[in-house]
Motif scaffolding. Structure first.
Motif, PDB file in Angstrom:
ATOM      1  N   PRO A 221       0.836  -1.204   0.000  1.00  0.00           N
ATOM      2  CA  PRO A 221       0.000   0.000   0.000  1.00  0.00           C
ATOM      3  C   PRO A 221       0.871   1.254   0.000  1.00  0.00           C
ATOM      4  O   PRO A 221       1.975   1.250   0.560  1.00  0.00           O
ATOM      5  N   PRO A 222       0.407   2.355  -0.632  1.00  0.00           N
ATOM      6  CA  PRO A 222       1.207   3.588  -0.690  1.00  0.00           C
ATOM      7  C   PRO A 222       1.660   4.085   0.671  1.00  0.00           C
ATOM      8  O   PRO A 222       2.802   4.518   0.841  1.00  0.00           O
ATOM      9  N   ALA A 223       0.764   4.029   1.665  1.00  0.00           N
ATOM     10  CA  ALA A 223       1.128   4.501   3.003  1.00  0.00           C
ATOM     11  C   ALA A 223       2.258   3.661   3.600  1.00  0.00           C
ATOM     12  O   ALA A 223       3.147   4.185   4.284  1.00  0.00           O
ATOM     13  N   ALA A 224       2.235   2.363   3.320  1.00  0.00           N
ATOM     14  CA  ALA A 224       3.293   1.490   3.830  1.00  0.00           C
ATOM     15  C   ALA A 224       4.629   1.784   3.160  1.00  0.00           C
ATOM     16  O   ALA A 224       5.683   1.768   3.798  1.00  0.00           O
ATOM     17  N   VAL A 225       4.581   2.082   1.852  1.00  0.00           N
ATOM     18  CA  VAL A 225       5.812   2.397   1.113  1.00  0.00           C
ATOM     19  C   VAL A 225       6.476   3.634   1.695  1.00  0.00           C
ATOM     20  O   VAL A 225       7.694   3.667   1.890  1.00  0.00           O
ATOM     21  N   GLU A 226       5.685   4.661   1.991  1.00  0.00           N
ATOM     22  CA  GLU A 226       6.244   5.899   2.543  1.00  0.00           C
ATOM     23  C   GLU A 226       6.903   5.639   3.889  1.00  0.00           C
ATOM     24  O   GLU A 226       7.967   6.179   4.187  1.00  0.00           O
ATOM     25  N   ARG A 227       6.289   4.820   4.705  1.00  0.00           N
ATOM     26  CA  ARG A 227       6.875   4.528   6.022  1.00  0.00           C
ATOM     27  C   ARG A 227       8.150   3.702   5.906  1.00  0.00           C
ATOM     28  O   ARG A 227       9.102   3.911   6.656  1.00  0.00           O
ATOM     29  N   ILE A 228       8.159   2.783   4.952  1.00  0.00           N
ATOM     30  CA  ILE A 228       9.373   1.980   4.755  1.00  0.00           C
ATOM     31  C   ILE A 228      10.514   2.867   4.292  1.00  0.00           C
ATOM     32  O   ILE A 228      11.662   2.730   4.740  1.00  0.00           O
ATOM     33  N   ARG A 229      10.228   3.829   3.400  1.00  0.00           N
ATOM     34  CA  ARG A 229      11.261   4.749   2.938  1.00  0.00           C
ATOM     35  C   ARG A 229      11.819   5.592   4.074  1.00  0.00           C
ATOM     36  O   ARG A 229      12.989   5.955   4.074  1.00  0.00           O
ATOM     37  N   ASP A 230      10.967   5.912   5.045  1.00  0.00           N
ATOM     38  CA  ASP A 230      11.407   6.713   6.187  1.00  0.00           C
ATOM     39  C   ASP A 230      12.055   5.871   7.268  1.00  0.00           C
ATOM     40  O   ASP A 230      12.455   6.408   8.314  1.00  0.00           O
TER      41      ASP A 230
END
Length: 427
Positions: A221-230
């Motif tokens: 999910p997009p929200a999960a991708v952003e958190r993984i990047r951070d």
């Protein structure tokens, strides 16, 4: 990947992006050049009264004043949003500057002849600075630059012919201009080729980046991708979700009767059809497990009433069973189990990551699938209570589930008509 070695890009959209990108990157250069040219014009204006007659000083002041106004307007035009898409601004401004420079040189030549004959070529050297800038400013428009050079040659000849009484002087002046113009054409061509090559490479890299990004967003999910990047942990809790577990009945026997290629074709038809149904009903595909399909309503994808979305999705998938049988060439069916309740979702591990869901709700949906009739749906009491569309479900009955105990289950066998989605054509 865009290709352009000996001309514009074949795709007009790519060519338009290149033109916009190239001119945008040259904006600082254009502005700096304009400021420097204005400073040089001011320096000439200050120096002229010291070496030039009063009459010619007044004439030069008019020409230099016009040149300062034109250069200032040129700089100002670069701040206009429409400048990037209008290379004619560079063409007209630089042609106007070189035109004024030609008239200035006419006056200077007369003064220099009276002072010292060896200084006749000073004006020609000044023109080369304008030509060099035009070669860069119009680098992405070679034909426009050649047209500019042709008009500049006319202005140059109009400047030289009146002060050259001997034929040899005219020939040498023309050779001087052509030698400089040849170098400017080479510069223009080199910048155009190199910038197009760099743009093509950037486009290819961007296409690969977009492809990789789409692949990642297809897995997570997009929200999960952003958190993984951070560098953050991905862990979510959903209080009211409906988990759908779909399994193919008779799959074990099918594996013994058909070739591996045919088996993959059947599974591919099943999973692709289920993916299409999930997209239609706002249901999130979680994963496939062998011949089983796990999905969830009310997780990362908003679906309103999760129970109704899950049931509508299940009916849509079951409606494609006749076409699935056509692909398999034998009788196969599907069983669906749905349970509603809290789930936990998240990403675990650092390799081959995927967003998964856990909890008793997921386990219960898998258990319910085993109690469903072939081509039917079995739902728990919690799903039945949440759902508004209960018309096709029969009366409740109790069954003992392994590891769970006795629970209340509602079952239905959806009717299949003639107007069914054709999953046999899904690649």
């Amino acid at each position: 990947m865009p290709q352009a070695v000996h001309g514009p890009f074949a795709d007009p959209a790519v060519e338009a992006r290149f033109q916009e990108t190239a001119r945008t990157l040259r904006l600082p250069f254009v502005r700096v050049y304009g400021v420097l040219f204005m400073l040089v014009a001011l320096a000439y204006t200050i120096a002229n009264p010291m070496f030039v007659s009063h009459e010619d000083t007044a004439t030069l002041a008019v020409y230099f004043g016009c040149m300062l106004i034109l250069a200032g307007a040129y700089i100002g035009a670069t701040f206009w949003p429409g400048y990037v898409s209008r290379p004619g601004i560079d063409f007209a401004a630089l042609l106007g500057i070189v035109f004024l420079l030609g008239h200035i040189n006419l006056v200077l030549f007369d003064e220099l002849i009276e002072m010292q004959e060896e200084m006749h070529a000073v004006g020609v050297m000044n023109r080369l600075s304008v030509s060099a800038f035009a070669a860069v400013a119009l680098a992405s428009r070679p034909r426009l630059f050649l047209l500019w050079l042709a008009l500049d040659l006319v202005v140059f000849l109009a400047t030289v012919i009146p002060v050259q009484s001997h034929g040899a002087g005219l020939w040498y002046a023309l050779l001087s201009y052509l030698s400089g113009a040849t170098i400017m054409v080479a510069i223009n061509f080199a910048i155009d080729r190199s910038s197009r090559g760099a743009f093509a490479l950037a486009e290819a890299l961007e296409a690969e980046r977009k492809k990789n990004e789409d692949l990642v967003y297809n897995m997570l999910p997009p929200a999960a991708v952003e958190r993984i990047r951070d560098g953050r942990m991905v862990a979510d809790a959903y209080a009211d979700a409906s988990v759908i577990f779909i399994d193919m009945a008779g799959f074990t026997n099918l594996t013994k009767r058909v070739s591996p290629g045919h088996l993959v074709e059947v599974l591919n038809a099943f999973f692709n059809h289920a993916d299409a149904c999930a997209a239609r009903h706002g249901v999130e595909k979680v994963k496939t497990i062998g011949d089983a399909y796990l999905a969830i309503a009310g997780g990362n994808v908003t679906s309103g009433n999760s129970a109704d979305a899950a049931i509508a999705f299940a009916r849509d998938v079951l409606a494609g069973v006749p076409q699935l049988q056509d692909v398999a060439g034998t009788d196969v069916g599907l069983r669906v189990g749905i349970h509603s309740g809290p789930v936990v979702g998240g990403v675990i591990g650092a390799t081959r990551m995927a967003y998964d869901y856990w909890g008793e709700t997921v386990n219960m949906a898998a258990r319910l699938e085993g109690t469903a009739p072939v081509n039917g749906i079995a739902i728990s009491e919690s799903t039945w209570l949440r759902a508004k569309d209960r018309a096709e479900f029969g009366p409740p009955h109790h069954e003992m589930l392994k590891g769970v105990g006795e629970i209340c289950i509602y079952q239905t066998v959806p009717e299949t008509g003639d107007a069914l989605p054709d999953i046999s054509r899904v690649a």
